[in-house]
Scaffold this motif. Structure first.
Motif, short mmCIF file in Angstrom:
data_model
loop_
_atom_site.label_atom_id
_atom_site.label_comp_id
_atom_site.label_asym_id
_atom_site.label_seq_id
_atom_site.Cartn_x
_atom_site.Cartn_y
_atom_site.Cartn_z
N PRO A 101 0.80 -1.22 0.00
CA PRO A 101 0.00 0.00 0.00
C PRO A 101 0.84 1.28 0.00
N ASN A 102 2.15 1.17 -0.23
CA ASN A 102 3.05 2.33 -0.13
C ASN A 102 3.55 2.81 -1.49
N VAL A 103 2.67 2.82 -2.48
CA VAL A 103 3.06 3.26 -3.81
C VAL A 103 3.11 4.78 -3.86
N GLU A 104 4.16 5.31 -4.46
CA GLU A 104 4.29 6.75 -4.66
C GLU A 104 4.16 7.04 -6.15
N HIS A 105 3.40 8.07 -6.49
CA HIS A 105 3.25 8.51 -7.88
C HIS A 105 3.78 9.94 -7.97
N HIS A 106 4.70 10.15 -8.89
CA HIS A 106 5.27 11.48 -9.11
C HIS A 106 4.95 11.90 -10.54
N VAL A 107 4.23 12.99 -10.70
CA VAL A 107 3.90 13.50 -12.02
C VAL A 107 4.64 14.79 -12.32
N GLU A 108 5.30 15.34 -11.31
CA GLU A 108 6.08 16.55 -11.49
C GLU A 108 7.19 16.61 -10.46
N LEU A 109 8.19 17.42 -10.78
CA LEU A 109 9.27 17.69 -9.84
C LEU A 109 9.34 19.19 -9.64
N GLN A 110 9.49 19.61 -8.41
CA GLN A 110 9.64 21.03 -8.09
C GLN A 110 11.13 21.31 -7.93
N LEU A 111 11.72 21.87 -8.97
CA LEU A 111 13.14 22.23 -8.93
C LEU A 111 13.29 23.62 -8.35
N ARG A 112 14.41 23.86 -7.68
CA ARG A 112 14.69 25.18 -7.13
C ARG A 112 16.14 25.53 -7.39
N GLU A 113 16.46 26.79 -7.24
CA GLU A 113 17.83 27.24 -7.40
C GLU A 113 18.73 26.49 -6.42
N PRO A 114 19.83 25.91 -6.91
CA PRO A 114 20.72 25.19 -6.00
C PRO A 114 21.54 26.14 -5.14
N THR A 115 21.94 25.63 -3.99
CA THR A 115 22.84 26.39 -3.10
C THR A 115 24.28 26.17 -3.55
N MET A 116 25.17 27.00 -3.04
CA MET A 116 26.59 26.82 -3.35
C MET A 116 27.10 25.47 -2.86
N ASP A 123 28.80 22.69 -5.18
CA ASP A 123 30.11 22.17 -4.81
C ASP A 123 30.07 20.64 -4.74
N ALA A 124 29.05 20.10 -4.09
CA ALA A 124 28.92 18.64 -3.99
C ALA A 124 28.76 18.02 -5.37
N ASN A 165 31.18 15.30 -7.01
CA ASN A 165 30.62 14.00 -7.38
C ASN A 165 30.86 13.66 -8.85
N VAL A 166 30.92 14.67 -9.72
CA VAL A 166 31.20 14.41 -11.13
C VAL A 166 32.56 13.71 -11.24
N ARG A 167 33.53 14.20 -10.52
CA ARG A 167 34.87 13.60 -10.56
C ARG A 167 34.89 12.22 -9.91
N LYS A 168 34.17 12.05 -8.81
CA LYS A 168 34.21 10.79 -8.05
C LYS A 168 33.30 9.71 -8.64
N LYS A 169 32.09 10.10 -9.04
CA LYS A 169 31.07 9.11 -9.39
C LYS A 169 30.64 9.13 -10.85
N GLY A 170 31.06 10.15 -11.60
CA GLY A 170 30.64 10.28 -12.99
C GLY A 170 29.46 11.24 -13.11
N GLU A 171 29.22 11.69 -14.33
CA GLU A 171 28.23 12.74 -14.56
C GLU A 171 26.79 12.32 -14.23
N ILE A 172 26.38 11.15 -14.65
CA ILE A 172 24.98 10.73 -14.44
C ILE A 172 24.69 10.53 -12.96
N GLU A 173 25.57 9.83 -12.29
CA GLU A 173 25.36 9.59 -10.85
C GLU A 173 25.35 10.91 -10.08
#
Length: 118
Positions: free
Chosen positions: A38-53, A57-58, A62-70
């Motif tokens: 009974p714990n199904v989640e449905h997402h039809v939109e994402l609320q993006l916001r301006e990122p913090t510094m 930085d993270a 992470n691009v260097r450590k884990k690659g671009e997609i990750e």
């Protein structure tokens, strides 16, 4: 900001820093369903916001450590407060829009204002 409500995806990367919206609601072309009854989640939109510094930085670390997609999955999860495992289910076209919005802030932070052809 009315042009962002029309259903046409704006080209964030061509916007000047002061033109970028503080928040952007991304209506998903491919909604995400996660979990089991009974714990199904449905997402039809994402609320993006301006990122913090710190989030930018993270992301760059992470691009260097884990690659671009990750790194991008972690970045989107951070600015939407949607768990990382759910962001992993995001469709490629939706990912491209989210990526364009977030990278526009990074691109703008690296602009020097020099428009010479050197």
């Amino acid at each position: 900001m009315d042009e962002l409500q029309t259903g046409e995806t704006p080209n964030f990367l061509k916007m000047k820093p002061h033109e970028l919206p503080d928040e952007y609601t991304l209506t998903l072309k491919k909604p995400i369903t996660f979990g089991k009854d009974p714990n199904v989640e449905h997402h039809v939109e994402l609320q993006l916001r301006e990122p913090t510094m710190d989030e930018i930085d993270a992301f760059t670390k992470n691009v260097r450590k884990k690659g671009e997609i990750e790194a991008l999955k972690f970045f989107i999860a951070a600015v939407t407060d949607v768990p990382f495992v759910i962001i992993g289910k995001l469709g490629a076209r939706d990912m491209m829009v989210a990526q364009g919005y977030l990278l526009a802030f990074i691109q703008g932070s690296q602009t020097t204002g020099d428009t010479s052809d050197e």
